[in-house]
Design a protein around this motif. Structure first.
Motif, PDB file in Angstrom:
ATOM      1  N   LEU A   1       0.848  -1.202   0.000  1.00 14.90           N
ATOM      2  CA  LEU A   1       0.000   0.000   0.000  1.00 14.90           C
ATOM      3  C   LEU A   1       0.880   1.247   0.000  1.00 14.90           C
ATOM      4  O   LEU A   1       1.900   1.300   0.701  1.00 14.90           O
ATOM      5  CB  LEU A   1      -0.898   0.001   1.245  1.00 14.90           C
ATOM      6  CG  LEU A   1      -1.838  -1.204   1.404  1.00 14.90           C
ATOM      7  CD1 LEU A   1      -2.474  -1.194   2.785  1.00 14.90           C
ATOM      8  CD2 LEU A   1      -2.902  -1.200   0.311  1.00 14.90           C
ATOM      9  N   GLU A   2       0.488   2.246  -0.781  1.00 15.03           N
ATOM     10  CA  GLU A   2       1.241   3.486  -0.841  1.00 15.03           C
ATOM     11  C   GLU A   2       0.973   4.325   0.401  1.00 15.03           C
ATOM     12  O   GLU A   2      -0.066   4.204   1.048  1.00 15.03           O
ATOM     13  CB  GLU A   2       0.886   4.261  -2.106  1.00 15.03           C
ATOM     14  CG  GLU A   2       1.356   3.577  -3.389  1.00 15.03           C
ATOM     15  CD  GLU A   2       1.172   4.462  -4.606  1.00 15.03           C
ATOM     16  OE1 GLU A   2       0.400   5.433  -4.510  1.00 15.03           O
ATOM     17  OE2 GLU A   2       1.787   4.177  -5.653  1.00 15.03           O
ATOM     18  N   GLY A   3       1.920   5.189   0.716  1.00 14.30           N
ATOM     19  CA  GLY A   3       1.790   6.047   1.880  1.00 14.30           C
ATOM     20  C   GLY A   3       2.720   5.610   2.992  1.00 14.30           C
ATOM     21  O   GLY A   3       3.186   4.461   3.033  1.00 14.30           O
ATOM     22  N   ILE A   4       2.996   6.536   3.894  1.00 16.35           N
ATOM     23  CA  ILE A   4       3.920   6.239   4.983  1.00 16.35           C
ATOM     24  C   ILE A   4       3.284   5.355   6.039  1.00 16.35           C
ATOM     25  O   ILE A   4       3.870   4.389   6.503  1.00 16.35           O
ATOM     26  CB  ILE A   4       4.403   7.551   5.630  1.00 16.35           C
ATOM     27  CG1 ILE A   4       5.141   8.392   4.594  1.00 16.35           C
ATOM     28  CG2 ILE A   4       5.327   7.265   6.807  1.00 16.35           C
ATOM     29  CD1 ILE A   4       5.581   9.727   5.111  1.00 16.35           C
ATOM     30  N   MET A   5       2.054   5.687   6.415  1.00 16.53           N
ATOM     31  CA  MET A   5       1.387   4.945   7.492  1.00 16.53           C
ATOM     32  C   MET A   5      -0.031   4.540   7.082  1.00 16.53           C
ATOM     33  O   MET A   5      -1.022   5.034   7.650  1.00 16.53           O
ATOM     34  CB  MET A   5       1.338   5.799   8.764  1.00 16.53           C
ATOM     35  CG  MET A   5       2.691   6.094   9.390  1.00 16.53           C
ATOM     36  SD  MET A   5       3.347   4.691  10.286  1.00 16.53           S
ATOM     37  CE  MET A   5       2.347   4.735  11.757  1.00 16.53           C
TER      38      MET A   5
END
Length: 490
Positions: free
Chosen positions: A243-247
């Motif tokens: 999944l994209e994104g940091i968190m």
């Protein structure tokens, strides 16, 4: 947090060295730091040849190893961490992080910023967790869309350039090597959200979530009134969240059918952010009753980049999937055997494979077998002194099958004398091996529609489950039960 060296070794049983180093990378600047930090306990990184031999020896993967070695095989040396010490050149190279996956050994040596004598606690060595992160990232990169050896060789050739970006000077920046392949400038991307220290990179690509439930069923069956049969189910839920994104936040739910067996003794991955108290308090020590929590079991989490085990659990199912009866009667150089197996009506009658192995150790070679089988076929392994009843993919409509026969043995070779009187009298057993896909004994499943993903893009969600036999024994009912072997169920 840095790595002194990294190796990829293909396991090749039957070859002179039992393996080949397919890739290795050393970091001289980290090695100089190791020499300063470790002081008198410093052991240099060896050449590939000695490292390969020492690692295969420690992992018990050399073809010619049969003898018990006290320093490696004793009960006090049981390894549960995948962190090893290798005896090389009169010293011990420690810590070596290594694991075997799909005939490829992934290994690295983290930097320890203190003396190694005595060994400091593993939890105090930050490079070990980073080493696992790096190796899992390399494993995911090599296994992604890999169809043949040509693709594997291509990816191995890409590793030097990718590690320059993902792990410069031995310090891991991004465990997802696909990011480095897709965008060489990934490190320059600015993030509005602070990057957590435990997450060394971000994912870029098509969002997808994979959930796999594997249940292993163990059983000890004696067919005796004074000895109770035992069985247990142990489950593992493995996830991979791209999944994209940091968190990104994900909630995964496990469900049971109406007649499913409640999950107990649940242990969760540290990435799970919260948990219902009913899940934590469900224990196999407590007596089962109608008030036992039966789900749904919800796990809110912030997933790591690599594949991880979301949770482990046990369950007290009402009956074992296959009920068995085994009787062996000894008559001089012959034994008479009788086997009856019955598949429980609630179990899915569609196996990937199903076999019953009947060993006859401490005897001479099998010279003749006279048998009658109601279903499947029997194979004789004379050199291994064992019979294998190949049941196949399905039980018959009656759900019950039988095997009877007489096995004749030749003279026993003195070279094969054993220290343990096993497979004789009360220690004679039959062991079942089977696997059922798209099925769990508890009924536990992950509904892809109940998976909640709070991240950009709509992910593809896939779920899998399977049941596997593990330590599934049926003991000789003609003799006293071999209670001394109860540890096989642990």
């Amino acid at each position: 947090m840095a790595q002194r060296a990294v190796w990829l070794i293909s396991r090749e049983p039957g070859t002179p060295f039992c393996g080949t180093v397919r890739f290795s990378r050393r970091y001289p600047t980290v090695e100089k730091r190791a020499k300063v930090f470790n002081g008198a306990s410093y052991v240099p990184i060896p050449e590939d040849g000695p490292f390969l031999k020492a690692l295969l020896f420690e992992l018990r993967l050399l073809d010619d190893e049969e003898d018990f070695i006290e320093s490696r095989d004793s009960c006090s040396h049981i390894n549960k961490t995948s962190v090893y010490g290798l005896l090389i050149g009169g010293g011990e190279l420690w810590p070596v992080v290594a694991f075997l996956k799909n005939n490829m050994i992934y290994a690295c040596v983290p930097l320890v910023e203190q003396t190694l004598s005595p060994h400091p606690p593993l939890i105090s060595i930050s490079g070990i967790s980073q080493g696992f992160e790096l190796l899992f990232g390399v494993q995911d990169f090599l296994s992604l869309s890999q169809k043949n050896d040509t693709e594997l060789n291509t990816k191995l050739n890409q590793l030097p350039d990718l590690l320059l970006q993902a792990c410069p000077f031995g310090t891991l920046l991004d465990a997802n090597l696909q990011n480095s392949l897709d965008s060489i400038n990934f490190a320059s991307v600015t993030h509005s959200q602070k990057q957590p220290a435990w997450k060394v990179g971000t994912y870029k690509g098509k969002p997808q979530v994979s959930i796999s439930i594997t249940e292993k069923v163990k059983s000890m069956q004696y067919d005796k009134q004074d000895i109770a049969d035992t069985w247990q189910v142990v489950g593992t839920v493995t996830c991979k969240c791209d999944l994209e994104g940091i968190m990104p936040n994900v909630t995964i739910s496990l469900s049971l059918p109406t007649n499913g067996s409640p999950l107990q003794d649940i242990l969760v991955h540290p990435c799970v952010t919260s948990l219902d108290s009913a899940i934590l308090t469900s224990s196999s020590i407590d007596a089962m009753d109608d008030s036992a929590f039966s789900g749904p079991y919800k796990f809110p989490l912030t997933p790591p980049l690599e594949s991880f085990n979301l949770c482990y659990y046990t369950s007290q199912v009402p009956v074992p999937p296959i009920l068995g009866f085994y009787q062996m009667k000894e008559e001089e150089i012959q034994v008479k055997i009788t086997v009856n197996l019955k598949l429980h009506e609630s179990v899915k009658n569609n196996f990937e494979f199903c076999e019953a192995h009947i060993p006859f150790y401490n005897r001479g070679p099998i010279t003749h077998v006279d048998y009658k089988v109601s279903f499947g076929q029997l194979e004789v392994f004379r050199e291994k002194s064992s019979l294998v009843w190949i049941i196949g993919q399905k039980f018959p409509k009656s759900m019950e099958i039988n095997l009877s026969g007489t096995v004749t043995f030749g003279a026993k070779s003195h070279e094969k004398q054993s220290f343990d009187e096993i497979c004789i009298g009360g220690t004679a057993y039959l062991k079942l091996h089977f696997r059922i896909l798209d099925y769990t004994l508890t009924g536990c499943y992950a509904d892809q529609h109940s998976v909640q993903v709070f991240a950009s893009g709509k992910p593809k969600i896939s779920t899998h489950r399977k049941l596997i036999s593990s330590d599934y024994y049926i003991w000789n009912s003609k003799a006293p039960a071999p209670v001394t072997y109860g540890s096989l169920l642990l």
